[in-house]
Design a protein around this motif. Structure first.
Motif, PDB file in Angstrom:
ATOM      1  N   TYR A 174      31.575  66.902  45.894  1.00  0.00           N
ATOM      2  CA  TYR A 174      30.293  67.527  45.575  1.00  0.00           C
ATOM      3  C   TYR A 174      29.158  66.858  46.336  1.00  0.00           C
ATOM      4  N   VAL A 197      24.043  74.558  43.413  1.00  0.00           N
ATOM      5  CA  VAL A 197      25.387  74.957  43.012  1.00  0.00           C
ATOM      6  C   VAL A 197      25.339  75.934  41.846  1.00  0.00           C
ATOM      7  N   ILE A 198      26.453  76.623  41.628  1.00  0.00           N
ATOM      8  CA  ILE A 198      26.667  77.415  40.419  1.00  0.00           C
ATOM      9  C   ILE A 198      28.073  77.061  39.954  1.00  0.00           C
ATOM     10  N   LEU A 199      28.168  76.383  38.816  1.00  0.00           N
ATOM     11  CA  LEU A 199      29.439  75.897  38.302  1.00  0.00           C
ATOM     12  C   LEU A 199      29.646  76.430  36.893  1.00  0.00           C
ATOM     13  N   THR A 243      26.262  77.907  32.468  1.00  0.00           N
ATOM     14  CA  THR A 243      26.363  77.920  33.922  1.00  0.00           C
ATOM     15  C   THR A 243      25.493  76.776  34.421  1.00  0.00           C
ATOM     16  N   ARG A 289      23.637  74.539  37.300  1.00  0.00           N
ATOM     17  CA  ARG A 289      23.010  74.725  38.600  1.00  0.00           C
ATOM     18  C   ARG A 289      22.794  73.404  39.338  1.00  0.00           C
ATOM     19  N   CYS A 349      36.581  79.993  50.583  1.00  0.00           N
ATOM     20  CA  CYS A 349      36.883  80.331  49.188  1.00  0.00           C
ATOM     21  C   CYS A 349      38.326  79.937  48.924  1.00  0.00           C
ATOM     22  N   VAL A 384      34.128  77.887  45.828  1.00  0.00           N
ATOM     23  CA  VAL A 384      33.523  78.152  47.129  1.00  0.00           C
ATOM     24  C   VAL A 384      33.109  76.802  47.684  1.00  0.00           C
ATOM     25  N   VAL A 427      30.338  74.321  46.155  1.00  0.00           N
ATOM     26  CA  VAL A 427      29.022  74.859  45.803  1.00  0.00           C
ATOM     27  C   VAL A 427      29.121  75.930  44.707  1.00  0.00           C
ATOM     28  N   ARG A 428      30.307  76.440  44.461  1.00  0.00           N
ATOM     29  CA  ARG A 428      30.521  77.416  43.389  1.00  0.00           C
ATOM     30  C   ARG A 428      31.861  77.132  42.738  1.00  0.00           C
ATOM     31  N   ASP A 429      31.908  77.298  41.406  1.00  0.00           N
ATOM     32  CA  ASP A 429      33.149  77.120  40.650  1.00  0.00           C
ATOM     33  C   ASP A 429      33.183  78.179  39.564  1.00  0.00           C
ATOM     34  N   GLN A 430      34.292  78.869  39.485  1.00  0.00           N
ATOM     35  CA  GLN A 430      34.526  79.842  38.407  1.00  0.00           C
ATOM     36  C   GLN A 430      35.926  79.549  37.886  1.00  0.00           C
TER      37      GLN A 430
END
Length: 157
Positions: A43, A49-51, A61, A63, A100, A126, A138-141
């Motif tokens: 990280y 970010v959006i995690l 969520t 940020r 991704c 992502v 930078v992104r986690d889902q």
């Protein structure tokens, strides 16, 4: 980007995604660790970010990485142990400076009282590569579902 360069980046990000989930492992009796020490290579703590992880009971969520760490790390470090397995993936697509990665991982978490919780998690990350640093999340889902213990143990040696 050439096919060779793209394949190399795909392998790099896949390896990083595997390393990231195994960094969450915790052996019983292990010394406490700081989130930044464990995850600093995955990280950028100053990045946008959006995690999101369904394991968060409040379904927030995040940020920022520090907010995410503050929400998850205290409860995680209080666990007796944690083990992860990756039965599927990571599958990675790279386009320029973004990648991704998708994988399925199994989490076997042992609470301080000895209660074991098993989860099957569908995870998409992502990754971004910048001039400032190499690939970072930078992104986690992460979608989470309960898994019976008997089924979960099949994924571990």
């Amino acid at each position: 980007m050439s096919d060779t360069t793209t394949r190399s980046a795909e392998r790099t990000v896949a390896d990083l995604q595997r390393e990231w989930i195994f960094a969450w492992d915790k052996a019983e009796g292990s010394a406490p660790r700081e989130f930044r020490t464990v995850f600093g290579r995955f990280y950028d703590f100053d990045a946008d970010v959006i995690l999101f992880d369904e394991a968060d009971p409040e379904r927030r969520t995040f940020r920022s990485v520090p907010e995410y760490a503050e929400a998850f790390w205290p409860a995680f470090t209080a666990m007796r142990s944690a083990a992860h397995a990756v039965p599927e993936g990571p599958e990675v697509l790279v386009s320029g400076e973004l990648a991704c990665g998708r994988m399925v991982f199994i989490a076997m978490l042992t609470a301080p009282d000895g209660e074991v919780t098993c989860l099957k998690c569908h995870n998409s990350l992502v990754w971004q590569r910048t001039e400032k640093r190499d690939w970072h999340i930078v992104r986690d889902q992460t979608a989470v579902e309960a898994l019976p213990y008997e089924e979960a143990v099949r994924y571990f040696d």
